[in-house]
Design an enzyme around this catalytic site. Sequence first.
Site, short mmCIF file in Angstrom:
data_model
loop_
_atom_site.label_atom_id
_atom_site.label_comp_id
_atom_site.label_asym_id
_atom_site.label_seq_id
_atom_site.Cartn_x
_atom_site.Cartn_y
_atom_site.Cartn_z
N GLY A 132 0.80 -1.13 0.04
CA GLY A 132 0.03 0.30 -0.12
C GLY A 132 0.80 1.34 0.03
N GLY A 146 -0.23 2.43 7.52
CA GLY A 146 -0.13 1.53 8.73
C GLY A 146 0.33 0.04 8.39
CB SER A 200 -8.23 3.43 -16.36
OG SER A 200 -7.41 4.42 -15.79
CE LYS A 256 -8.59 4.89 -11.94
NZ LYS A 256 -8.51 3.78 -13.08
#
Length: 827
Positions: A392, A397, A714, A757
């Site tokens: 991530g 975290g 995309s 998004k």
Amino acid sequence: MNNNDEKKDLSFTQKLRENNEIITEVKYNENKLTYPLSAQEEKIIEYDGELPILVIPNTVFLPHTHLTIPLDKFNTDNLLKSINENQEGIVLTPKKITDDNTKMEFYNIGSILKIENLEENEAEYTLELSVKDKVEIMQLTDNGEYYHAKYRIVTEENTITPEESEQMNRDINETILEISKFIPNSEVFIRGLINEEDVEEKISRIFPYMKITIDKKQELLEIDSVKIRVLRIIQLLIEQKDAMSIQMDIARRINENMSKIHKENLLREQMKMIQEELNMTDSSKSRKTYRERIEEANLPKEVEEVAYEELNKLERQGQNNAEENIIRNYLDTILSLPWHKAEKQKIDIKKAQEQLDKDHYGLEKVKERIIQHLTVLKMKDEKQGSILLFVGPPGTGKTSLGRSIATALDRPYVRASLGGVKDESEIRGHRRTYLGALPGRIITGMKKAGQSNPVFVLDEIDKLTASINGNPTSALLEVLDPEQNDTFSDHYLEVAYDLSDVFFIATANYLEDIPGPLRDRLEIIELKTYTNNEKLHIAKEHLIPDVLEDHGLTKDDLIIEDEVIETVIERYTREAGVRELKRQIAAIARKTTEKIVVDNVERPYVVSNDMVYDMLGAEKAHYDVVADKNPAGVVTGLAWTSVGGDILFVEAIMMPGEGNLKITGQLGDVMKESAQIAQSLIKSHFSPLLEDSLNNYDIHIHVPAGAIPKDGPSAGVTLLTTLASLITGIPVDSKLAMTGEISLRGEVLPIGGLKEKSIAAYRSGIKRVIIPEKNVKDLDEVPDEVKQALEFKAVTRIEEVLEEALHIKLPESKKLNLKIEEITSET
């Protein structure tokens, strides 16, 4: 001179120094000599004589110098041929000499030299020289064998009075006497200098022995005032005396220190011998302790044999053997490692769930996946299965989740940062044949843990890089493979170590940067971008308490209103995680601490929304907001970035041309290909309607924020809709955004990053979003508040996209149908 005289009459050079009369730097003439002169220039030039040039590299002579120098015979024969009948020549110092000695650059100031005597032996000539006058070269010629020069005699100004000469003599004598203390066997030369009363003669004798550069010597030669030259040389002598004094002082201190070290070593050896006689030596005590520690450690049989073998080597070593410390460090490492499996503890799933909820807000799917992993471990009797990989953006975290898991399981927590590691030895350790060898980070972490079952976090494994020292990623394959890590081999230990009880957790920012073989061994858990609501709760429950503690504050000292946190999130941070948010809260805490300590404000100090600008300055984050209305040829798209999602505006215009497509906005290759696919689809569907007029126009597509690189498939549906809107002249609703990849068959393909998004669309004022049909399942990850505010339209083909965006139905391509009918009839 007695002390009273010294106090009454300062030295002449000191007076001049105080009155700033000493010239500290005189630049030599940088003009290069040019030759030969033209006929017109030769008529104009005025000169006092003409003499051959004696090229003596790295040598500068002052007028009134008498000395004897040796010259190499090989390089001097042609030089002596150039001397005239009076045995005179001009000494010029070359600035630059080429490798083949065919071309030289000279200073244009030199001296007339007379050879008083010449002696010859097999290897060299010995010349007795006297220097007469200083000259300036007016013309320089090269006859192929040697150089010839026309010159003008330079008259020097000598304004030294007898009193000044006496004082200068005294200063020179004092300085050279000090210098002679550092030069052995210099008494005869120094005595002759002291007896010399003429200052200019004295300086001329000292000058050749001064340790200064040729450039500096040339500067001194070019000074036209004898007084200034003498003063400058006195100053240089004083500087050299001070430098030699410092060097000698340093050498004396080093010698004293070495003598002290030698004395201490000698005493230490004597003390060792006395202690050995009395059976009190530290070494015998340590060796006995090692044997006892090996016996008590209950090491695995193979490790115990290696330990005893190393101990036997240690006992055979002589005093102060270089290998003694290497063996001691190795034995210390072996004896400090946890070799036996730790006592099994039952995994408390309920406690683990509570710990994760306490330490982390949100991340429901991530915490659910971790709990599932722990339940599997519990069912498998704590045998480590797959390795967890948290992927991530920064600040979400990943590392702190590993710490929470360690706390929940009551296991030691160990972390190794692998970012930038490019040496395989950092993982596997260095062989003991190398000086300063150490175990790798894995074994070092196990030594630090003290148990065989820690939670071991391997941070930033996507930033490992290969180099000439090996590939550390390959070394991790053995560490993270449950089928192999029970016999992990570290080059320093040279015995197998069992890592099967270790709970390994890896973290990374980008999954694509992890090699395939390593990725196959990892259970991937993705951490997505936090929503603004999640960031608000994280700040209130975790960040603010931590910041208050770090700054010596309590909740009774500082209160930050929710509106302030929301403002900081929206206008001062642009990130997927909360790291920058914590920095901004820390800035508020620092300002508050200053107010309390300096201004003695009343507590609690309440920070409201109108105080944010004064505390944090101008807004640092900017998010695009959709307009009320878009013109034809402008469509809003959705993009994923490393710090979350964002909207982007795709613009297009049409102009007379030849059907070319121009793309700007720093787009990557994939996005450019999407634009070409969109153009092809538009031409295939719209050409029958427009009667091939598209071939008479050029289209320019631009995506603003051109300084930011953009790439990815995309944007296909956005580019297609932009071209369709431009051609038809139908504007697209500004509150409509879209994302999806397109194919040449007109299909809308799935994309990634739907959660980010969707959050970006919600933040920018979008009301409707077109997404691929295959991404509907990903709506489960979208926060409820976002799903409630947005209307999602799922599509499978471009016809549905254009019908939703432009409210038109695409016409059928007659040419395409004709070709299909022809093929069918032929078949």
